[in-house]
Design an enzyme around this catalytic site. Structure first.
Site, short mmCIF file in Angstrom:
data_model
loop_
_atom_site.label_atom_id
_atom_site.label_comp_id
_atom_site.label_asym_id
_atom_site.label_seq_id
_atom_site.Cartn_x
_atom_site.Cartn_y
_atom_site.Cartn_z
CB CYS A 31 -0.91 -0.03 1.23
SG CYS A 31 -1.84 1.49 1.51
CB CYS A 34 0.18 1.97 4.14
SG CYS A 34 -1.50 1.34 4.02
#
Length: 104
Positions: A31, A34
């Site tokens: 991600c 993230c």
């Protein structure tokens, strides 16, 4: 402040049995969002004292148990109890406002 990655039994000790509030960061290594927001979360976590990272790929049962529907999600645990989920906060200001709504 220690930042640890947990799964399974370590979650119970690191989060549910903690005497201090714990910011739990549900993330995944693939991600990009993230990874981009991680330094912001680290700064906020230093104010709290504890941060735990849960890689949802390694611990999907925790994602399911705490109703995490998207990543990047945050949950503040106090006395072993989860608070409301913050889904995909966009900035430190968003995280600060979310924590303020929980009395932090």
């Amino acid at each position: 402040m220690e930042i640890i990655e947990v799964r399974g039994d370590r979650f119970k000790v690191a989060v549910l049995e903690s005497a201090v509030p714990v910011l739990v960061d549900f993330w995944a290594p693939w991600c990009g969002y993230c990874r981009r927001l991680s330094p912001v979360i680290d700064v906020v976590a230093k104010q709290l004292g504890e941060k735990v990272k849960v890689n949802i790929d390694d611990a999907p049962e925790l994602k399911e148990e705490y109703g995490v529907k998207m990543i990047h999600s945050l949950i503040l645990f106090r006395d072993g109890r989860p608070g409301p989920v913050s889904e995909a906060p966009k900035s430190k200001a968003d995280v600060d406002a979310w924590l303020a709504s929980q009395g932090i």
